[in-house]
Write a protein that holds these residues in place. Structure first.
Motif, PDB file in Angstrom:
ATOM      1  N   LEU A 723       0.835  -1.196   0.000  1.00  0.00           N
ATOM      2  CA  LEU A 723       0.000   0.000   0.000  1.00  0.00           C
ATOM      3  C   LEU A 723       0.873   1.250   0.000  1.00  0.00           C
ATOM      4  O   LEU A 723       1.939   1.276   0.623  1.00  0.00           O
ATOM      5  N   ALA A 724       0.404   2.280  -0.695  1.00  0.00           N
ATOM      6  CA  ALA A 724       1.060   3.584  -0.708  1.00  0.00           C
ATOM      7  C   ALA A 724       0.053   4.610  -0.231  1.00  0.00           C
ATOM      8  O   ALA A 724      -1.020   4.774  -0.855  1.00  0.00           O
ATOM      9  N   ASN A 725       0.356   5.263   0.889  1.00  0.00           N
ATOM     10  CA  ASN A 725      -0.570   6.225   1.505  1.00  0.00           C
ATOM     11  C   ASN A 725      -1.969   5.629   1.651  1.00  0.00           C
ATOM     12  O   ASN A 725      -2.990   6.287   1.378  1.00  0.00           O
ATOM     13  N   GLY A 726      -2.028   4.376   2.066  1.00  0.00           N
ATOM     14  CA  GLY A 726      -3.296   3.712   2.338  1.00  0.00           C
ATOM     15  C   GLY A 726      -3.972   3.093   1.141  1.00  0.00           C
ATOM     16  O   GLY A 726      -4.978   2.399   1.290  1.00  0.00           O
ATOM     17  N   ARG A 727      -3.447   3.301  -0.046  1.00  0.00           N
ATOM     18  CA  ARG A 727      -4.064   2.760  -1.257  1.00  0.00           C
ATOM     19  C   ARG A 727      -3.268   1.549  -1.724  1.00  0.00           C
ATOM     20  O   ARG A 727      -2.035   1.623  -1.884  1.00  0.00           O
ATOM     21  N   GLN A 728      -3.946   0.416  -1.976  1.00  0.00           N
ATOM     22  CA  GLN A 728      -3.250  -0.783  -2.437  1.00  0.00           C
ATOM     23  C   GLN A 728      -2.743  -0.589  -3.856  1.00  0.00           C
ATOM     24  O   GLN A 728      -3.519  -0.257  -4.758  1.00  0.00           O
ATOM     25  N   ILE A 729      -1.443  -0.780  -4.046  1.00  0.00           N
ATOM     26  CA  ILE A 729      -0.866  -0.634  -5.381  1.00  0.00           C
ATOM     27  C   ILE A 729      -0.467  -1.977  -5.981  1.00  0.00           C
ATOM     28  O   ILE A 729      -0.182  -2.062  -7.179  1.00  0.00           O
ATOM     29  N   ALA A 730      -0.449  -3.029  -5.143  1.00  0.00           N
ATOM     30  CA  ALA A 730      -0.094  -4.346  -5.680  1.00  0.00           C
ATOM     31  C   ALA A 730      -0.451  -5.417  -4.667  1.00  0.00           C
ATOM     32  O   ALA A 730      -0.504  -5.166  -3.455  1.00  0.00           O
ATOM     33  N   PHE A 731      -0.714  -6.619  -5.192  1.00  0.00           N
ATOM     34  CA  PHE A 731      -0.791  -7.821  -4.370  1.00  0.00           C
ATOM     35  C   PHE A 731       0.253  -8.771  -4.934  1.00  0.00           C
ATOM     36  O   PHE A 731       0.170  -9.187  -6.090  1.00  0.00           O
ATOM     37  N   GLU A 732       1.259  -9.075  -4.122  1.00  0.00           N
ATOM     38  CA  GLU A 732       2.410  -9.840  -4.617  1.00  0.00           C
ATOM     39  C   GLU A 732       2.358 -11.279  -4.098  1.00  0.00           C
ATOM     40  O   GLU A 732       1.978 -11.540  -2.959  1.00  0.00           O
ATOM     41  N   THR A 733       2.743 -12.192  -4.967  1.00  0.00           N
ATOM     42  CA  THR A 733       2.881 -13.598  -4.609  1.00  0.00           C
ATOM     43  C   THR A 733       4.275 -14.060  -4.986  1.00  0.00           C
ATOM     44  O   THR A 733       4.691 -13.933  -6.141  1.00  0.00           O
ATOM     45  N   LEU A 734       5.018 -14.555  -4.025  1.00  0.00           N
ATOM     46  CA  LEU A 734       6.321 -15.154  -4.297  1.00  0.00           C
ATOM     47  C   LEU A 734       6.149 -16.663  -4.216  1.00  0.00           C
ATOM     48  O   LEU A 734       5.806 -17.204  -3.164  1.00  0.00           O
ATOM     49  N   ASP A 735       6.361 -17.334  -5.327  1.00  0.00           N
ATOM     50  CA  ASP A 735       6.119 -18.767  -5.380  1.00  0.00           C
ATOM     51  C   ASP A 735       7.354 -19.558  -5.770  1.00  0.00           C
ATOM     52  O   ASP A 735       7.262 -20.713  -6.182  1.00  0.00           O
ATOM     53  N   GLY A 736       8.553 -18.922  -5.659  1.00  0.00           N
ATOM     54  CA  GLY A 736       9.795 -19.651  -5.840  1.00  0.00           C
ATOM     55  C   GLY A 736      10.204 -19.921  -7.265  1.00  0.00           C
ATOM     56  O   GLY A 736      11.131 -20.698  -7.507  1.00  0.00           O
TER      57      GLY A 736
END
Length: 781
Positions: A723-736
């Protein structure tokens, strides 16, 4: 595909595999039989002066410094009794509390058997009596020191989680079960301690406590169906199956064996029975105790399935997942097989892994007494276990870092209590357990540790003197004999020893050589002496995946370059071996045995080498790139280019924060919860665990802007919002699946999130997952 094999299917698979040429495991299984050879009881072996006796005595001083009443704090408190001592810190102040008491009880019992120390037995007996009192007060067999954190964040008595589980409320994670940190793992340590007190101190009450607690545990599992059991077993449970198999062996009650067999974690065990290596990304030490339990079950039942799993696991780990020092795992996890060169980091080789692999080795050796098992045992014992304990303070290392320039971190006496402190206390209390073994008419000598064996059953006493590991000689002298002494003595000839020589009473003798042993058969008399000479030549050992990544060994010891005191920072380039021909010709003996100077074949300058295990207070290098002069020039240029790119990125960024660095985090107003600073491959970073977050400020500017975060490409099971200043800018998944390298990911920041001169960044994991680790953060225009 259902990988669960019946006994008949396993035998059929063995025949097919043999016909296809995969003969090692089936043929070895056919040649195996439980207890073909047996170790001597610890009480039959006494150590003579050596580094092993020194280590044992250092460990005994630490055991004396611990207060049983403080380790019993939670046991008394949660049984309704007033504690007699303040709880210790570290892990003992967390929901895994109580695991150390089990380790401590084992260590006291082993130390008593190894030395005859009455104080260790007195303490063990006291602890057992206190546990019995706690158990009697609970009324139903329950006794434990672990706790749990409920949904409101409050710490509760650990037994409430079992009320939930029998009611069908099962919330497992890899290391947490309904809010408690690996409670079944903690119980395994307690069972092991009780069984050791029974075996080594003759404490009958310990077996009674174990059986009553076993009744409580059995009552819990009796209320679960098979799928629910598998849910519970998805959380680390140590070797609880071994505990119940051994409880059956001691008591004869078939109830415990039935429970041990039910505690089979199918997701892990079924592929191993099918001889499949699916270990990558599994937590290493979670698995090894399960295999020890499988091995014990096979010994008791004759079932080949659990034996097949244990044997395949051992061979797979040793051949494809093990570092030069005999340890394995990076950041506690198995990596893909034959990838050692890619995982030489500061978080290699958890000690508990080697401790448990040595236990598993003992089981397999009993079935098939081949010297190769003790070639591994010797390597792990000398180069990992002996490196793990600080010889002066008696403190223990959790990881054994193999990255160049890293130093070992040792525990504090009363404020850590990691798992490796517990296994360290045990490891350094029982060096006599595998020196000598007995066959039907053979005395086997597997480890050249100075000691005395009193084989009362056969009327034989022998003494072993040795200059190993720094020297290359060993002498076995027969002190007492009788008409019952065995006719054969078999000495292990290590795989590293070429050109060995054996003498009997001063004269060279030609010995029978089989399965890695030089055997002499005769009627032994008092005074007979066998002298073994083993050459200690330097040799290179390359990793399986990269012939240019090498370690240097001398006899059984891994050699390491001395890179300075651990108290001093290290910021030099990784040392490299450079030569057109045989690089070992550039090593010159220096001073005491096992020390060398390499004046011309190391870059960037000359280096001194010494045994790795002994460099407790030094920074060292174990693995080296082996290059020719042209390759060295190319590697140097690549390093310079990487440094230049990093400097350019820092220069062009509007702002950046080095997560994991205290001063940088403070300058950017870091706030966090359930978040931990860390270092991996010399890069500092920070992660956030489930329920936590990371939050910090960056200097901002009018857009468009992007946020660049750096991750390790091999990290997996990470899901988190940015989140940037309370706004979601990404949902990240690290799966190797991003490779074994650091990767940078850019996240555009929408104009609606840009306001003012500050940008507040927040990273928070999805429930049940972790966020990051993040190893770098830049705000770019």
């Amino acid at each position: 595909m259902n990988l669960h094999l019946s006994r008949r299917r396993f035998i059929a698979w063995s025949a097919l595999a043999a016909a296809a040429g995969f003969a090692r495991f089936p043929l070895e299984a056919a040649a195996s039989a439980p207890h073909r050879v047996r170790p001597f009881a610890l009480r039959d072996v006494r150590l003579k002066p050596s580094l092993f006796l020194d280590s044992l005595q250092t460990n005994r001083r630490y055991l004396y410094s611990l207060e049983p009443d403080r380790l019993l704090h939670n046991f008394r408190r949660h049984s309704g009794l007033e504690p007699k001592g303040q709880v210790y810190g570290g892990w003992e102040a967390d929901t895994i509390a109580g695991h150390t008491l089990g380790h401590y009880l084992s260590a006291l019992s082993l130390m008593h058997a190894q030395t005859g120390d009455p104080e260790c037995r007195r303490r063990a007996d006291y602890i057992v009596a206190e546990l019995a009192l706690c158990q009697d007060h609970s009324g139903d067999g329950y006794v434990a020191g672990f706790t749990r954190k409920n949904e409101a964040g409050e710490i509760e008595n650990g037994r409430v989680l079992f009320d939930e589980i029998v009611g069908g409320d099962i919330r497992p994670a890899s290391f947490y079960l309904n809010g408690s940190w690996a409670p079944l793992y903690t119980w395994h340590k307690l069972f092991a301690g009780l069984l050791d007190a029974h075996a080594h101190c003759g404490n009958a009450q310990a077996l009674q406590v174990a059986e009553k607690l076993g009744g409580y545990v059995d009552g819990v599992f009796a209320k679960l169906d098979d799928d629910q059991v598998q849910q519970v077993l998805s959380c680390e449970f140590g070797g609880l199956n071994e505990s119940f198999a051994e409880l059956h062996a001691r008591s004869g009650d078939a109830r415990w064996l039935k429970l041990a067999e039910r505690l089979r974690h199918r997701e892990v065990m079924d592929p191993l029975v099918a001889q499949q290596d699916k270990l990558a990304r599994l937590h290493a030490n979670t698995q090894i105790p399960k295999l020890i339990g499988m091995a014990r079950q096979s010994e008791l039942t004759g079932d080949p399935e659990p034996a097949a799993a244990a044997r395949f696991f051992w061979h797979t780990v040793v051949a494809h997942h093990t570092y030069a020092i005999g340890g394995h795992s990076d950041r506690e996890y198995f990596q893909t097989p034959d990838s050692i060169s890619e995982f030489i980091t500061e978080q290699t080789c958890e000690h508990c892994n080697s401790y448990n692999m040595l236990k598993l080795t003992r089981h397999l050796y009993q079935w098939t007494p081949q010297a190769s098992y003790f070639d591994f045992y010797e390597r792990a014992l000398l180069n990992h276990v002996m490196a793990q304990q600080h010889p002066e303070t008696g403190m223990f290392a959790y990881m054994m870092p193999l990255m160049s320039g890293q130093a070992r971190s040792f525990s504090k006496p009363f404020d850590d209590f990691w798992c490796c402190v517990g296994s360290g206390m045990e490891s350094h209390a029982q060096f006599g357990d595998s020196i000598y073994w007995q066959g039907q008419d053979t005395l086997f000598v597997n480890l050249y540790i100075p000691s005395k064996l009193d084989w009362a059953e056969r009327g034989m006493v022998v003494e072993l003197d040795s200059t190993l590991p720094l020297g290359g000689t060993a002498a076995l002298r027969v002190v007492e004999t009788s008409a019952r002494v065995p006719t054969r003595i078999a000495l292990r000839i290590p795989a590293w020893a070429a050109g060995w020589m054996l003498k009997l009473n001063g004269r060279a003798v030609k010995a029978e050589l089989a399965d890695g042993y030089a055997s002499i058969e005769r009627r032994w008399r008092a005074g007979d002496t066998l002298n073994l000479e083993l050459p200690l030549d330097l040799r290179l050992e390359a990793t399986a995946d990269d012939p240019h990544t090498v370690a240097i060994l001398r006899g059984p010891l891994v050699m390491a370059a001395d890179l300075g005191a651990s108290t001093q920072p290290y910021d030099a380039p990784d040392p490299v071996l450079v030569a057109d021909g045989d690089v070992l010709l550039g090593f010159q003996p220096q001073g005491e045995p096992g020390h060398y100077l390499a004046p011309t074949v190391t870059r960037p300058g000359p280096l001194s080498f010494a045994p790795f295990y002994a460099q407790h207070d030094r920074r060292s290098a174990v693995y080296f790139k082996l290059l020719d002069p042209a390759g060295w020039q190319e590697a140097s240029a690549a390093k310079q280019a990487e440094a230049k790119a990093t400097a350019q990125l820092d220069a062009q960024a509007l702002d950046s924060i080095q997560l994991g660095d205290e001063s940088s985090e403070k300058a950017h107003g870091l706030r966090s919860e359930s978040s931990y600073d860390l270092s991996y491959r010399r890069r500092k970073g920070r992660d956030a665990r489930t329920g936590g977050y990371i939050e910090f400020d960056l200097r901002s500017a009018p857009g468009p802007l992007s946020l660049r975060l750096r991750y390790w490409g091999g990290d997996y099971r990470r899901r988190f919002r940015i989140l940037a200043n309370g706004r979601q800018i990404a949902f990240e998944t690290l799966d190797g699946n991003r490779g074994n390298a650091f990767v940078d990911v850019d996240y555009p920041i929408p104009a609606t999130a840009l306001r003012g001169k500050t940008l507040r960044i927040r990273i928070e994991p999805e429930k049940g997952y972790s966020a990051g680790p993040v190893f770098g953060c830049w705000l770019l225009a």
